[in-house]
Design a protein around this motif. Structure first.
Motif, PDB file in Angstrom:
ATOM      1  N   ALA A   1       2.337   1.467   3.885  1.00  0.00           N
ATOM      2  CA  ALA A   1       3.752   2.627   3.338  1.00  0.00           C
ATOM      3  C   ALA A   1       3.052   3.971   3.012  1.00  0.00           C
ATOM      4  N   LEU A   2       1.970   4.164   4.185  1.00  0.00           N
ATOM      5  CA  LEU A   2       1.364   5.351   4.510  1.00  0.00           C
ATOM      6  C   LEU A   2       1.246   6.212   5.103  1.00  0.00           C
ATOM      7  N   ALA A   3       0.305   7.531   5.012  1.00  0.00           N
ATOM      8  CA  ALA A   3       0.748   8.050   6.053  1.00  0.00           C
ATOM      9  C   ALA A   3      -0.299   7.650   7.099  1.00  0.00           C
TER      10      ALA A   3
ATOM     11  N   GLU B   1       5.063   1.157   8.731  1.00  0.00           N
ATOM     12  CA  GLU B   1       5.943   2.372   8.537  1.00  0.00           C
ATOM     13  C   GLU B   1       5.787   3.292   9.993  1.00  0.00           C
ATOM     14  N   LYS B   2       6.925   3.546   9.939  1.00  0.00           N
ATOM     15  CA  LYS B   2       6.879   4.867  11.221  1.00  0.00           C
ATOM     16  C   LYS B   2       6.597   6.135  10.327  1.00  0.00           C
ATOM     17  N   PRO B   3       6.261   7.284  11.800  1.00  0.00           N
ATOM     18  CA  PRO B   3       5.834   6.881  12.419  1.00  0.00           C
ATOM     19  C   PRO B   3       4.998   6.985  13.312  1.00  0.00           C
TER      20      PRO B   3
ATOM     21  N   ASP C   1      -9.352   3.612  -3.363  1.00  0.00           N
ATOM     22  CA  ASP C   1      -9.068   4.383  -1.954  1.00  0.00           C
ATOM     23  C   ASP C   1      -9.031   3.503  -1.118  1.00  0.00           C
ATOM     24  N   ILE C   2      -8.170   3.733  -0.409  1.00  0.00           N
ATOM     25  CA  ILE C   2      -8.011   2.898   0.969  1.00  0.00           C
ATOM     26  C   ILE C   2      -9.843   3.204   1.650  1.00  0.00           C
ATOM     27  N   ASN C   3     -10.188   4.135   2.129  1.00  0.00           N
ATOM     28  CA  ASN C   3     -11.260   4.543   2.570  1.00  0.00           C
ATOM     29  C   ASN C   3     -12.691   3.477   1.396  1.00  0.00           C
TER      30      ASN C   3
ATOM     31  N   PHE D   1       0.843  -1.158   0.277  1.00  0.00           N
ATOM     32  CA  PHE D   1       0.044  -0.292   0.320  1.00  0.00           C
ATOM     33  C   PHE D   1       0.958   1.381   0.073  1.00  0.00           C
ATOM     34  N   GLY D   2       0.495   2.105  -1.178  1.00  0.00           N
ATOM     35  CA  GLY D   2       1.271   3.383  -1.120  1.00  0.00           C
ATOM     36  C   GLY D   2       2.608   2.921  -1.998  1.00  0.00           C
ATOM     37  N   ALA D   3       2.112   2.195  -3.209  1.00  0.00           N
ATOM     38  CA  ALA D   3       3.036   1.664  -3.589  1.00  0.00           C
ATOM     39  C   ALA D   3       3.176   2.520  -5.085  1.00  0.00           C
ATOM     40  N   THR D   4       2.982   4.074  -5.187  1.00  0.00           N
ATOM     41  CA  THR D   4       3.410   5.444  -5.624  1.00  0.00           C
ATOM     42  C   THR D   4       4.187   6.105  -4.939  1.00  0.00           C
ATOM     43  N   GLY D   5       4.906   6.040  -3.884  1.00  0.00           N
ATOM     44  CA  GLY D   5       5.080   6.822  -3.408  1.00  0.00           C
ATOM     45  C   GLY D   5       6.402   6.567  -3.340  1.00  0.00           C
ATOM     46  N   ASP D   6       7.238   7.444  -2.416  1.00  0.00           N
ATOM     47  CA  ASP D   6       8.268   8.095  -2.789  1.00  0.00           C
ATOM     48  C   ASP D   6       9.535   6.510  -1.674  1.00  0.00           C
ATOM     49  N   LEU D   7       8.518   6.384  -0.701  1.00  0.00           N
ATOM     50  CA  LEU D   7       9.059   4.801   0.002  1.00  0.00           C
ATOM     51  C   LEU D   7       9.644   4.004  -1.036  1.00  0.00           C
ATOM     52  N   ALA D   8       8.451   3.538  -1.234  1.00  0.00           N
ATOM     53  CA  ALA D   8       8.091   2.612  -2.614  1.00  0.00           C
ATOM     54  C   ALA D   8       9.523   2.495  -3.291  1.00  0.00           C
ATOM     55  N   ARG D   9       9.891   3.444  -4.138  1.00  0.00           N
ATOM     56  CA  ARG D   9      10.356   3.643  -4.870  1.00  0.00           C
ATOM     57  C   ARG D   9      11.966   3.282  -4.496  1.00  0.00           C
ATOM     58  N   ARG D  10      12.184   4.588  -3.822  1.00  0.00           N
ATOM     59  CA  ARG D  10      13.541   4.443  -3.402  1.00  0.00           C
ATOM     60  C   ARG D  10      14.243   3.327  -2.344  1.00  0.00           C
ATOM     61  N   LYS D  11      13.551   2.108  -1.534  1.00  0.00           N
ATOM     62  CA  LYS D  11      13.517   1.575  -0.725  1.00  0.00           C
ATOM     63  C   LYS D  11      12.782  -0.061  -0.896  1.00  0.00           C
TER      64      LYS D  11
ATOM     65  N   ALA E   1      -2.157   2.222  -5.197  1.00  0.00           N
ATOM     66  CA  ALA E   1      -2.902   3.210  -4.523  1.00  0.00           C
ATOM     67  C   ALA E   1      -3.382   3.572  -5.213  1.00  0.00           C
ATOM     68  N   ARG E   2      -4.063   5.380  -5.440  1.00  0.00           N
ATOM     69  CA  ARG E   2      -5.401   5.750  -5.801  1.00  0.00           C
ATOM     70  C   ARG E   2      -5.200   6.207  -7.449  1.00  0.00           C
ATOM     71  N   ARG E   3      -3.765   6.225  -7.527  1.00  0.00           N
ATOM     72  CA  ARG E   3      -4.081   7.195  -8.978  1.00  0.00           C
ATOM     73  C   ARG E   3      -3.504   5.803 -10.229  1.00  0.00           C
ATOM     74  N   PRO E   4      -4.221   5.853 -10.930  1.00  0.00           N
ATOM     75  CA  PRO E   4      -4.826   5.060 -12.044  1.00  0.00           C
ATOM     76  C   PRO E   4      -3.578   4.357 -12.638  1.00  0.00           C
TER      77      PRO E   4
HETATM   78  N1  LIG Z   1       9.876   8.388   2.267  1.00  0.00           N
HETATM   79  C1  LIG Z   1      10.658   8.308   3.538  1.00  0.00           C
HETATM   80  O1  LIG Z   1      11.817   7.905   3.066  1.00  0.00           O
HETATM   81  C2  LIG Z   1      10.386   7.444   4.469  1.00  0.00           C
HETATM   82  C3  LIG Z   1       8.687   7.325   4.407  1.00  0.00           C
HETATM   83  N2  LIG Z   1       8.933   7.049   5.765  1.00  0.00           N
HETATM   84  C4  LIG Z   1       7.120   6.862   6.511  1.00  0.00           C
HETATM   85  O2  LIG Z   1       6.861   5.762   4.923  1.00  0.00           O
HETATM   86  C5  LIG Z   1       5.427   6.405   4.830  1.00  0.00           C
HETATM   87  C6  LIG Z   1       4.881   6.248   3.329  1.00  0.00           C
HETATM   88  O3  LIG Z   1       6.150   7.305   3.131  1.00  0.00           O
HETATM   89  P1  LIG Z   1       5.812   8.209   1.491  1.00  0.00           P
HETATM   90  O4  LIG Z   1       6.303   6.995   0.341  1.00  0.00           O
HETATM   91  O5  LIG Z   1       7.432   9.294   1.486  1.00  0.00           O
HETATM   92  O6  LIG Z   1       4.964   9.196   1.170  1.00  0.00           O
HETATM   93  P2  LIG Z   1       4.331   9.570  -0.255  1.00  0.00           P
HETATM   94  O7  LIG Z   1       3.378  11.319   0.105  1.00  0.00           O
HETATM   95  O8  LIG Z   1       5.436   9.715  -1.292  1.00  0.00           O
HETATM   96  O9  LIG Z   1       3.217   8.356  -0.633  1.00  0.00           O
HETATM   97  C7  LIG Z   1       2.206   8.141   0.163  1.00  0.00           C
HETATM   98  C8  LIG Z   1       1.636   6.760  -0.469  1.00  0.00           C
HETATM   99  O10 LIG Z   1       0.114   6.741  -0.025  1.00  0.00           O
HETATM  100  C9  LIG Z   1      -1.092   6.712  -1.271  1.00  0.00           C
HETATM  101  N3  LIG Z   1      -2.017   6.919  -0.761  1.00  0.00           N
HETATM  102  C10 LIG Z   1      -2.540   7.973   0.118  1.00  0.00           C
HETATM  103  N4  LIG Z   1      -3.824   7.919   0.073  1.00  0.00           N
HETATM  104  C11 LIG Z   1      -4.000   7.333  -0.001  1.00  0.00           C
HETATM  105  C12 LIG Z   1      -5.467   6.935  -0.596  1.00  0.00           C
HETATM  106  N5  LIG Z   1      -6.593   7.610   0.121  1.00  0.00           N
HETATM  107  N6  LIG Z   1      -6.084   5.332  -0.689  1.00  0.00           N
HETATM  108  C13 LIG Z   1      -4.577   4.765  -1.231  1.00  0.00           C
HETATM  109  N7  LIG Z   1      -3.362   5.263  -1.232  1.00  0.00           N
HETATM  110  C14 LIG Z   1      -3.334   6.423  -1.116  1.00  0.00           C
HETATM  111  C15 LIG Z   1      -0.049   7.681  -2.579  1.00  0.00           C
HETATM  112  O11 LIG Z   1      -0.923   7.260  -3.912  1.00  0.00           O
HETATM  113  P3  LIG Z   1      -1.920   8.203  -4.158  1.00  0.00           P
HETATM  114  O12 LIG Z   1      -1.196   9.391  -4.168  1.00  0.00           O
HETATM  115  O13 LIG Z   1      -1.605   7.742  -6.054  1.00  0.00           O
HETATM  116  O14 LIG Z   1      -3.214   7.996  -3.522  1.00  0.00           O
HETATM  117  C16 LIG Z   1       1.543   7.607  -1.933  1.00  0.00           C
HETATM  118  O15 LIG Z   1       1.199   6.068  -3.015  1.00  0.00           O
HETATM  119  C17 LIG Z   1       4.383   6.950   5.753  1.00  0.00           C
HETATM  120  O16 LIG Z   1       4.137   6.789   6.915  1.00  0.00           O
HETATM  121  C18 LIG Z   1       6.236   7.654   6.459  1.00  0.00           C
HETATM  122  O17 LIG Z   1       6.567   8.654   7.376  1.00  0.00           O
HETATM  123  C19 LIG Z   1       9.580   6.328   6.663  1.00  0.00           C
HETATM  124  C20 LIG Z   1      10.561   6.624   6.238  1.00  0.00           C
HETATM  125  C21 LIG Z   1      11.253   6.856   5.217  1.00  0.00           C
END
Ligand SMILES: NC(=O)C1=CN([C@@H]2O[C@H](COP(=O)(O)OP(=O)(O)OC[C@H]3O[C@@H](n4cnc5c(N)ncnc54)[C@H](OP(=O)(O)O)[C@@H]3O)[C@@H](O)[C@H]2O)C=CC1
Ligand SMILES: O=C1O[C@H](COP(=O)(O)O)[C@@H](O)[C@H](O)[C@H]1O
Length: 516
Positions: A130-132, A160-162, A98-100, A20-30, A54-57
């Motif tokens: 890997a989500l908020a 993930e933290k926090p 969407d998670i919700n 979960f959070g597959a389009t985010g920064d953590l997924a990409r970098r780590k 993740a949400r985006r298509p």
């Molecule tokens: N980045 C880092 O170096 C570190 C991050 N962390 C923790 O890891 C977690 C993720 O961080 P990070 O990757 O940086 O965050 P990003 O903001 O880069 O990514 C968040 C991800 O959550 C997805 N997302 C957000 N809202 C929804 C929703 N309602 N439904 C489905 N998917 C959702 C986003 O996808 P989309 O926008 O496509 O919906 C995206 O893939 C956080 O808890 C952060 O504190 C911890 C240590 C280091």
């Protein structure tokens, strides 16, 4: 040189990983690079699948392209073998939801079942969030409502933290998650616990006969833990301004490192035995009981404009998404005590900060001086013995000893006996996330934080944060690129100590090569 040929390769059991959070920064970098490294090293069996959520298509093809880019940019192995890549990437699919929205989870269930059938996976499911943190509770409950926990195999939640903002919010979060998952199924990430040298602390302590007898207040004068970073808050200003250094690094990584140094030897190396010992340390931390105690023992700072290696750096308050009047600390140092028989009276000095001169994680154990010296009146410089554990970016340990300078009668100088693991040819240490994903998939929770550890750490940190919130505990400014507020030196000077230089030896140190 370490013999790399006979390294054990423990394979994960077949499972579907939901990221979960597959389009985010953590997924990409780590996370993607970690999964590829595990596969490349044969630690991931062929009966696995990953669903990026993740949400985006995204089509599966687009998602796989993202993975390719991420691995080529961030993985310690580059993709060279196209056949291996083709075998690897067919295990990956994407799901937009969407998670919700619980309906998305019902669709995810169908997708998961079809992957399980295709790759012959016995219903084991790992959910990596890997989500908020605000979304953790909704994911857990929708996983249940959407039928994602109905399969026959095991289910694990990696978070993930926090983990919370303070004890109260962490308790709420824990309650939400525990409505769905058992404690044994929850893997709370503290990525410092996945670092090679942090795990090596246990081995250095418990596999070397000459350290353990000295590991106490009779022989150790103080312990210094430094987690310094050259980076500022980068693009995480929004999160960081809310958190600050105490919550971002102190509550978790720093206290976890401290537990690894201070814990008693566990009776066995089982996860619960190790974690039992760690939580005892956290419970033995001497709590601060007044604003004065906090002021006298904890220093907080915030960087102002400065420069590092010729590059000009803006002040914290000028950073993107940071409140221009922010009082958030980007640095803190503290003098803490572990009130138990082993450590009574030994100060642990801890410090961390953004925009400091070097990136390093080091632990210095300073031993007490000799009870007397026979070298009176001669040219000498009897410095205390040190054991230095280098966690990052260099990995290794060195021991600082006093010895006679060759060719002199008794010109005594400090020498370093240095074991630099990261300098050895053929060593390419796994990234922390590789180890942690591998452990979670194998059900080994030793290097994840148990709830009682998290709670004890928050209890300790909350009091400091509350005192700061009330305005006590001056926020000191330090120029970006410097070693932080000078008050952090006074913490040690009052005890007759000083911070030892980190990340390098002094000029006249001689390195004695050690072969293993
Ligand atoms: N980045 C880092 O170096 C570190 C991050 N962390 C923790 O890891 C977690 C993720 O961080 P990070 O990757 O940086 O965050 P990003 O903001 O880069 O990514 C968040 C991800 O959550 C997805 N997302 C957000 N809202 C929804 C929703 N309602 N439904 C489905 N998917 C959702 C986003 O996808 P989309 O926008 O496509 O919906 C995206 O893939 C956080 O808890 C952060 O504190 C911890 C240590 C280091
Ligand atoms: O958890 C975090 O850690 C990083 C530092 O990690 P490291 O492995 O590079 O030492 C830190 O930059 C970040 O603010 C914090 O959230």
């Amino acid at each position: 040189m370490i013999d790399n040929q006979n390294l054990e390769v423990l394979q994960t059991p077949g499972a579907v990983f939901h990221l979960f959070g597959a389009t985010g920064d953590l997924a990409r970098r780590k996370l993607f690079p970690a999964i590829y490294s595990l596969y490349h090293e044969g630690k991931l069996s062929e009966d696995f699948a990953v669903v990026g959520v993740a949400r985006r298509p995204r089509t599966n093809e687009e998602f796989r392209d993202d993975l390719y880019q991420s691995i080529q940019q961030f993985c310690r192995y580059k993709i060279k073998d196209e056949n291996e890549w083709a075998r690897f990437i067919e295990h990956f699919e994407y799901k937009s939801l969407d998670i919700n929205d619980v309906n998305g989870f019902r669709e995810l269930r169908q997708q998961t079942e079809s992957l399980e059938e295709r790759f012959n996976i016995p219903g084991n499911r790992l959910f990596y969030l890997a989500l908020a943190p605000e979304l953790f509770g909704s994911v857990s409950s929708n996983l249940q409502k959407g039928g994602m926990l109905d399969s026959k195999g095991w289910h694990r939640l990696v978070i993930e933290k926090p983990f919370g903002y303070d004890l109260e919010s962490a308790e709420q979060l824990n309650k939400q998650i525990r409505q769905v998952f058992e404690e044994e199924e929850i893997f709370r990430i503290d990525h410092y616990l996945g670092k090679e040298m942090v795990q090596n602390i246990e081995v250095i302590r418990f596999a070397n006969a000459f350290f353990e007898p000295l590991w106490n207040n009779k022989h150790i004068a103080n312990v210094q833990i430094t987690l310094s970073e050259t980076v500022g808050v980068e693009d995480r200003g929004g999160y960081y301004d809310h958190a600050g250094a105490l919550r971002d690094m102190g509550q978790n990584h720093m206290l976890q490192l401290l537990t690894m140094i201070a814990m008693e030897p566990p009776s066995r190396l089982h996860a619960e035995d190790v974690r039992d010992e760690k939580v005892k340390v956290l419970r033995s931390l001497r709590p601060f009981r007044s604003a004065e105690e906090v002021r006298d023992n904890v220093v907080r700072g915030q960087y102002v404009a400065g420069s590092l290696r010729g590059k000009k750096l803006p002040g914290y308050r000028e950073e993107d998404k940071v409140n221009p009047n922010s009082n958030t600390e980007t640095y803190f140092a503290a003098r803490v005590f572990v009130d138990n028989f082993r450590w009574a009276g030994v100060p642990f000095y801890i410090r961390t900060g953004k925009h400091l001169p070097v990136k390093t994680t080091e632990v210095v154990i300073e031993f007490k001086s000799m009870p007397a010296t026979v070298y009176l009146g001669q040219k000498h410089n009897l410095e205390p013995n040190l054991l230095v554990i280098r966690v990052n970016p260099m990995e290794g340990i060195y021991v600082k000893l006093n010895a006679k300078r060759p060719g002199t009668e008794s010109d005594i100088h400090p020498f370093a006996m240095d074991f630099c693991q990261s300098c050895l040819i053929g060593i390419n240490s796994p990234e922390a996330y590789e180890r942690l994903i591998h452990d979670a998939a194998r059900g080994d929770s030793t290097y994840f934080t148990r709830w009682d550890e998290v709670a004890a750490a928050w209890s300790f940190v909350d009091y400091i944060a509350e005192v700061w919130k009330q305005g006590a505990g001056d926020l000191r400014q330090y120029p970006a690129g410097s070693w932080g507020p000078k008050e952090a030196h006074k913490l040690l000077e009052q005890d007759g100590f000083h911070w030892w230089p980190v990340n390098g030896q002094e000029e006249d140190d001689v390195v004695w090569e050690v072969s293993i």
